[in-house]
Motif scaffolding. Structure first.
Motif: not given
Length: 353
Positions: A42-52
């Motif tokens: 979830x951290x990787x995906x959140x970073x990819x999209x710039x979201x929480x």
């Protein structure tokens, strides 16, 4: 116009390869949050999209900025999380199959109604170009009265596509509830209902586990379906089609045959009884195979029904009717009988087949 702010719960392959990509490409959407129990994922995906990033979906649902949710979780969590999201005032797009029982499906539909929110089930085969065209041809009487059909969805199994490979939840009955029939068969029960505009009334099925090791769910199933007006046909779902997948449907009518996704070059072929053949060049159906992750249009339809305040194109009721065919197939396998769908579901409130 303000954008629809979206949260995605579950960051596996279906979320990463379809939901998130299609939300990101929609100008009416702002992705604001993602959730998954796997902290690194979830951290990787959140970073990819710039979201929480969240690891607790209940915490995500307290975020008042979020307008809509995609539920991309193992099947046994679909109803629980969808209902919680609807009760928190969010619109919901839930992956298929929508639930693991008729009681869960009914509760999801009730939650959407009670909260005045959209509930859509992600049956993407309705939005395939060849299927949309075929529905129009059939409705216009191009092949006359429909007599029969065969519809098939088979590939090598979810280990080839799931983010967790052979360790995927797809193979664990306590999380998946059902195997190839829930993963693939429910797509086809929904498709045949959509194409023919008729409801399934009787189901007979052989549902087996014979291709995958260390799994307690089905991996091969062949069903015989009887629809209204006496239309009969077969539905096949398999995780044993390797190396070549099959996602074809053929409709047999009094004036001719419609072949869908049954030819490598033409997505729709119309063969008339007089020998005339029309081959339509249309975009191919989406596949899990590399290079064919084309747009499903599910996200666009979901967002449009929120923005325009129109009916969900695949409502909870529609999702339930397609699930009911699969539930009937399981019942048929258990009882070794032909199952009357109306009798099976007669106690359901507000749902008419």
């Amino acid at each position: 116009m303000e954008k629809i702010r979206v949260g995605v719960i579950g960051c596996g392959s279906i979320a990463q390869k379809r939901h998130l990509l299609e939300y990101a490409s929609n100008d009416l959407v702002e992705i604001v949050a993602v959730c998954d129990l796997n902290e690194q994922r979830v951290s990787d995906v959140a970073m990819q999209y710039g979201v929480k990033a969240y690891t607790d979906y209940k915490e995500l649902l307290t975020n008042i900025e979020i307008d809509a949710i995609s539920v991309c979780l193992p099947n046994y969590l679909h109803a629980e999380v969808s209902i919680a999201a609807l009760n928190s005032g969010k619109h919901v797009l839930c992956e298929k199959p929508m639930a693991t029982s008729k009681e869960e499906a009914e509760a999801m539909i009730a939650a959407a109604d009670e909260n005045g929110k959209k509930l859509m089930i992600a049956h993407n085969q309705r939005f395939v170009s060849s299927h949309e065209k075929a529905k129009k041809l059939i409705a216009a009487g191009e092949i006359g009265k429909v007599y029969s059909f065969r519809t098939t969805f088979g590939h090598g199994g979810p280990e080839r596509w799931s983010i967790d490979g052979k360790g995927s939840w797809f193979f664990r009955k306590e999380q998946a509830f059902i195997g190839a029939m829930g993963d693939l068969g429910v797509h086809k029960s929904d498709l045949i209902r959509y194409l023919l505009g008729k409801e399934v009334v009787e189901v007979g099925a052989m549902v087996e586990t014979n291709a995958k090791e260390e799994t307690s769910v089905d991996d091969n199933a062949v069903c015989i379906l009887k629809l209204e007006d006496g239309i009969i046909g077969t539905l096949t779902a398999s995780w044993a089609y390797s190396p070549q997948s099959d996602n074809s449907t053929v409709i047999y009518g009094e004036k001719g045959i419609i072949r869908l996704e049954d030819d490598p070059d033409y997505s729709l072929i119309l063969q008339y009884n007089n020998g005339e053949t029309i081959k339509y060049e249309l975009p191919q159906i989406q596949s899990n195979e590399k290079g064919r992750q084309t747009k499903t249009h599910v996200i666009d339809h979901f967002i449009d029904c929120i923005v325009d305040n129109t009916l969900s194109p695949v409502s909870g009721e529609e999702g339930f009717k397609s699930l009911a065919v699969i539930l009937a197939a399981l019942k048929s396998k258990e009882t070794k009988t032909i199952v009357d769908l109306k009798q099976l579901l007669q106690k359901e409130k507000g749902i008419k087949l």
